[in-house]
Design a protein around this motif. Sequence first.
Motif, PDB file in Angstrom:
ATOM      1  N   ASP A 274       0.820  -1.202   0.000  1.00 33.19           N
ATOM      2  CA  ASP A 274       0.000   0.000   0.000  1.00 33.19           C
ATOM      3  C   ASP A 274       0.862   1.265   0.000  1.00 33.19           C
ATOM      4  N   ASN A 275       0.409   2.262  -0.768  1.00 33.35           N
ATOM      5  CA  ASN A 275       1.043   3.580  -0.776  1.00 33.35           C
ATOM      6  C   ASN A 275      -0.054   4.630  -0.846  1.00 33.35           C
ATOM      7  N   ASN A 276      -0.536   5.056   0.340  1.00 34.94           N
ATOM      8  CA  ASN A 276      -1.600   6.067   0.428  1.00 34.94           C
ATOM      9  C   ASN A 276      -2.839   5.675  -0.373  1.00 34.94           C
ATOM     10  N   GLY A 277      -3.217   4.424  -0.268  1.00 32.14           N
ATOM     11  CA  GLY A 277      -4.424   3.947  -0.934  1.00 32.14           C
ATOM     12  C   GLY A 277      -4.181   3.293  -2.268  1.00 32.14           C
ATOM     13  N   ASN A 278      -3.011   3.493  -2.860  1.00 30.54           N
ATOM     14  CA  ASN A 278      -2.639   2.815  -4.098  1.00 30.54           C
ATOM     15  C   ASN A 278      -1.759   1.614  -3.772  1.00 30.54           C
ATOM     16  N   THR A 279      -1.563   0.768  -4.757  1.00 34.01           N
ATOM     17  CA  THR A 279      -0.617  -0.337  -4.608  1.00 34.01           C
ATOM     18  C   THR A 279       0.563  -0.076  -5.521  1.00 34.01           C
ATOM     19  N   ASP A 280       1.756  -0.006  -4.946  1.00 37.66           N
ATOM     20  CA  ASP A 280       2.978   0.211  -5.704  1.00 37.66           C
ATOM     21  C   ASP A 280       3.932  -0.938  -5.479  1.00 37.66           C
ATOM     22  N   ILE A 281       4.966  -0.985  -6.313  1.00 35.70           N
ATOM     23  CA  ILE A 281       6.018  -1.989  -6.178  1.00 35.70           C
ATOM     24  C   ILE A 281       7.239  -1.338  -5.560  1.00 35.70           C
ATOM     25  N   PHE A 282       7.792  -2.007  -4.566  1.00 34.66           N
ATOM     26  CA  PHE A 282       8.905  -1.477  -3.791  1.00 34.66           C
ATOM     27  C   PHE A 282      10.091  -2.425  -3.871  1.00 34.66           C
ATOM     28  N   SER A 283      11.271  -1.885  -3.606  1.00 41.36           N
ATOM     29  CA  SER A 283      12.456  -2.720  -3.414  1.00 41.36           C
ATOM     30  C   SER A 283      13.002  -2.474  -2.019  1.00 41.36           C
ATOM     31  N   PHE A 284      13.439  -3.538  -1.385  1.00 44.34           N
ATOM     32  CA  PHE A 284      14.068  -3.464  -0.065  1.00 44.34           C
ATOM     33  C   PHE A 284      15.477  -4.020  -0.184  1.00 44.34           C
ATOM     34  N   GLU A 285      16.478  -3.177   0.067  1.00 42.05           N
ATOM     35  CA  GLU A 285      17.868  -3.611   0.015  1.00 42.05           C
ATOM     36  C   GLU A 285      18.245  -4.224   1.353  1.00 42.05           C
ATOM     37  N   ILE A 286      18.614  -5.489   1.324  1.00 41.27           N
ATOM     38  CA  ILE A 286      18.792  -6.251   2.555  1.00 41.27           C
ATOM     39  C   ILE A 286      19.934  -5.714   3.406  1.00 41.27           C
ATOM     40  N   GLU A 287      21.068  -5.407   2.802  1.00 38.23           N
ATOM     41  CA  GLU A 287      22.231  -4.971   3.581  1.00 38.23           C
ATOM     42  C   GLU A 287      22.025  -3.589   4.197  1.00 38.23           C
ATOM     43  N   SER A 288      21.571  -2.628   3.417  1.00 43.38           N
ATOM     44  CA  SER A 288      21.397  -1.262   3.922  1.00 43.38           C
ATOM     45  C   SER A 288      20.041  -1.047   4.581  1.00 43.38           C
ATOM     46  N   ARG A 289      19.086  -1.955   4.320  1.00 36.84           N
ATOM     47  CA  ARG A 289      17.713  -1.874   4.818  1.00 36.84           C
ATOM     48  C   ARG A 289      16.994  -0.639   4.283  1.00 36.84           C
ATOM     49  N   GLN A 290      17.349  -0.232   3.091  1.00 34.17           N
ATOM     50  CA  GLN A 290      16.717   0.908   2.454  1.00 34.17           C
ATOM     51  C   GLN A 290      15.550   0.452   1.584  1.00 34.17           C
ATOM     52  N   VAL A 291      14.467   1.231   1.610  1.00 40.19           N
ATOM     53  CA  VAL A 291      13.274   0.944   0.835  1.00 40.19           C
ATOM     54  C   VAL A 291      13.113   1.993  -0.258  1.00 40.19           C
ATOM     55  N   LYS A 292      12.754   1.560  -1.459  1.00 45.04           N
ATOM     56  CA  LYS A 292      12.518   2.475  -2.567  1.00 45.04           C
ATOM     57  C   LYS A 292      11.223   2.115  -3.276  1.00 45.04           C
ATOM     58  N   ASN A 293      10.386   3.126  -3.512  1.00 44.08           N
ATOM     59  CA  ASN A 293       9.168   2.938  -4.296  1.00 44.08           C
ATOM     60  C   ASN A 293       9.556   2.955  -5.769  1.00 44.08           C
ATOM     61  N   LEU A 294       9.362   1.847  -6.470  1.00 41.87           N
ATOM     62  CA  LEU A 294       9.803   1.726  -7.858  1.00 41.87           C
ATOM     63  C   LEU A 294       8.778   2.252  -8.859  1.00 41.87           C
ATOM     64  N   THR A 295       7.498   2.181  -8.539  1.00 43.01           N
ATOM     65  CA  THR A 295       6.476   2.612  -9.499  1.00 43.01           C
ATOM     66  C   THR A 295       5.854   3.954  -9.116  1.00 43.01           C
ATOM     67  N   ASN A 296       5.415   4.112  -7.878  1.00 45.92           N
ATOM     68  CA  ASN A 296       4.919   5.399  -7.362  1.00 45.92           C
ATOM     69  C   ASN A 296       3.940   6.048  -8.337  1.00 45.92           C
ATOM     70  N   SER A 297       2.897   5.313  -8.679  1.00 46.76           N
ATOM     71  CA  SER A 297       1.934   5.792  -9.664  1.00 46.76           C
ATOM     72  C   SER A 297       0.523   5.715  -9.095  1.00 46.76           C
ATOM     73  N   PRO A 298      -0.439   6.384  -9.729  1.00 51.67           N
ATOM     74  CA  PRO A 298      -1.831   6.280  -9.278  1.00 51.67           C
ATOM     75  C   PRO A 298      -2.487   4.962  -9.690  1.00 51.67           C
ATOM     76  N   SER A 299      -1.769   4.128 -10.432  1.00 49.60           N
ATOM     77  CA  SER A 299      -2.286   2.822 -10.849  1.00 49.60           C
ATOM     78  C   SER A 299      -2.128   1.800  -9.732  1.00 49.60           C
TER      79      SER A 299
END
Length: 357
Positions: free
Chosen positions: A88-113
């Motif tokens: 979930d991303n504020n009511g939408n569904t986005d695809i994320f990546s989680f980097e295991i070593e750094s534990r950083q999260v990134k929203n890859l799509t970040n779209s209204p779809s």
Amino acid sequence: MKIRIVIEILLLIIFLYGCDNNLTDTVQPKLDKLFFLSSADLSNPQSATTINSINIDGTDFVELFKKNSYISDPVITGDGRKIIYDSDNNGNTDIFSFEIESRQVKNLTNSPSIDQKPYVSIKNNFIVFQKYSFLNNIQQPPQIYRMNLDGTDIINLTNNQMFNHLPKIDHVNEKIYFIGYNSNENGTTGQIFKMDFDGDHQEAVTDTSLFVFEFYNFCISKDGIKVSFINANKSFTIFKLYVVDYNGKNLIQLTNGSEVPANPRFSETSSQIVFESHSHNSTSINIIDVNGKNLISVGNYPFASHPQFYDNDSKIIFSADNNGEQDIFTIDKNGTNLKNITNSAINDYAPMLISAQ
């Protein structure tokens, strides 16, 4: 009525769990490390979900990341460094990546779809996924897209009037498979299709005589020769497991429809399929040869889900109910040596195992 309740519970687990997590399609590091999801309440999409790691022997548990909503469809990248998932991303569904070593999260799509069901190419460093777009606030049929691992260069691969679902990658023949639903005056058909990595040469693998049911998953053999899927009858009361060659030939019915098969996975040798089988009162884990012979039961486990081969096809890893909560178990292929790996007070599911060299 009982079989309907079983199916509804199974669909909930599949929604949160995802359909495929690339268990053995990874570059293998030095340790047997298991990554998995945990949630206190699987029925509540807003229940906090964590990404965790643990050794395959149950030692060295680490909570890596926590999100105050659902995480589903997790897959691990070929280098074992990132976990890709939708959430979930504020009511939408986005695809994320989680980097295991750094534990950083990134929203890859970040779209209204609605972007979901990611699947990672281990050789070509891209992700395929399904996207529901909106036109004048009306949801359009889902299409298959691809993008780089960092979220750049998003490309629509299908762009047709079908409902396109559940993309997967055949790494041997460099094809993308997906399930397409098409409705007309004669009803709705569900078929497996394949296409090139750029979306060209789309062709059907199964014909319209068999309705392929996406919620119970399909899989591609490691050698790229066969595809296994679940067929549903028109009233969605009888489900059968099938296998077919990548070119649509040599169709074989593997189960008789007396139980509900789901989530098939091929062995590393591509000679066997492990799957879960649901009846009125129990769930069993079964193994069958790809020619339809030598069906065996590994055992009955409440709400067992997503069994997968590992350790040179000698063992199976899966999640199942343990006193009201899901835990992750391993068992020898012959049904002996059952071990509860996580054994926690909340639900543990979606195992992603990186095997030792």
